[in-house]
Design a protein around this motif. Structure first.
Motif, short mmCIF file in Angstrom:
data_model
loop_
_atom_site.label_atom_id
_atom_site.label_comp_id
_atom_site.label_asym_id
_atom_site.label_seq_id
_atom_site.Cartn_x
_atom_site.Cartn_y
_atom_site.Cartn_z
N ARG A 100 0.83 -1.20 0.00
CA ARG A 100 0.00 0.00 0.00
C ARG A 100 0.86 1.26 0.00
O ARG A 100 2.08 1.20 0.15
CB ARG A 100 -0.94 0.01 1.21
CG ARG A 100 -0.26 0.17 2.54
CD ARG A 100 -1.23 -0.04 3.71
NE ARG A 100 -2.36 0.88 3.70
CZ ARG A 100 -3.41 0.78 4.53
NH1 ARG A 100 -3.44 -0.20 5.42
NH2 ARG A 100 -4.39 1.65 4.47
N ALA A 125 -3.92 0.37 -2.63
CA ALA A 125 -3.53 -0.88 -1.97
C ALA A 125 -3.60 -2.00 -3.01
O ALA A 125 -4.55 -2.07 -3.79
CB ALA A 125 -4.45 -1.18 -0.80
N THR A 186 -6.85 -4.48 -6.63
CA THR A 186 -6.44 -3.15 -6.16
C THR A 186 -7.63 -2.34 -5.68
O THR A 186 -8.76 -2.52 -6.17
CB THR A 186 -5.71 -2.38 -7.28
OG1 THR A 186 -5.20 -1.15 -6.75
CG2 THR A 186 -6.64 -2.07 -8.44
#
Length: 212
Positions: A100, A125, A186
């Motif tokens: 992240r 992230a 993601t």
């Protein structure tokens, strides 16, 4: 066509699942990292049975008790063919890695320079997940296992909006019985948020995972 039938099948199954009196999360099989170590050391059947009973009592994989990072959970999913026939399947899922902040942005920007940077107060992230279709009632049709099956959920319970960015090795797999695959999903989350990820399975309730 398969995807449309698959989504329709999931919706129907979720509605039916909501009518049950038993929490289906209690029936999900969980393999902890400690279990794996015990198996490597030839632990006794009694120890395994005791560990399994404790896991079932805790209903691991719910939002209130997410699956620990690195552990594996087995969920029930259904494969649908072109004639709307459904085939019960068992899918193992494991969260393998989480990146992240600046490190994630460096990877995302390197993959495609036109990806947009995270807005103020947010960060990207990347979570690597693995799936193994360990058992299925059909050998001829496949299960679609992709980033579309997952959500990023904030610590306060908000489901984050999906983001459209190009990332390396994005999770996008088609699995037949016995097949496995892994890749990244993601999300755009608030800086420092203790978020979780959730997987939408055909058995009704989503499965939640710690990612750190």
């Amino acid at each position: 066509m398969k995807k449309s039938l698959y989504i329709l099948g999931i919706t129907t199954t979720m509605l039916l699942a909501g009518c049950g009196d038993t929490a289906e999360e209690n029936n999900r099989e969980v393999t902890t990292q400690q279990d794996t170590a015990k198996e490597d050391n030839n632990s006794s059947n009694a120890e395994k049975a005791e560990q399994k009973q404790k896991v079932e009592e805790k209903a691991v994989g719910t939002r209130s008790n997410p699956l620990p990072f690195g552990d594996t959970i087995t969920v029930t999913d259904y494969i649908y063919d072109d004639n709307s026939n459904s085939y019960k399947s068992l899918l193992e899922i494991t969260a393998l890695e989480m990146i992240r902040g600046e490190e994630a942005w460096t990877i995302i920007h390197k993959e495609n320079e036109f990806n947009e940077a995270a807005p103020e107060g947010y960060e990207y992230a990347l979570v690597k997940v693995k799936g193994l279709l360990k058992e299925s009632e059909t050998e001829d049709d496949s299960l679609y296992f992709s980033s579309m099956n997952f959500d990023f959920v904030s610590n306060e319970g908000e489901v984050y909006d999906m983001v459209s960015v190009v990332i390396p090795n994005e999770l996008d797999k088609e699995l037949y019985s016995g097949g496995s695959g892994e890749g990244y999903i993601t999300g755009l989350v608030r800086v420092g948020d203790d978020f979780k990820i959730s997987y939408e399975s055909s058995e009704g309730s989503p499965v939640f995972f710690f990612v750190q």
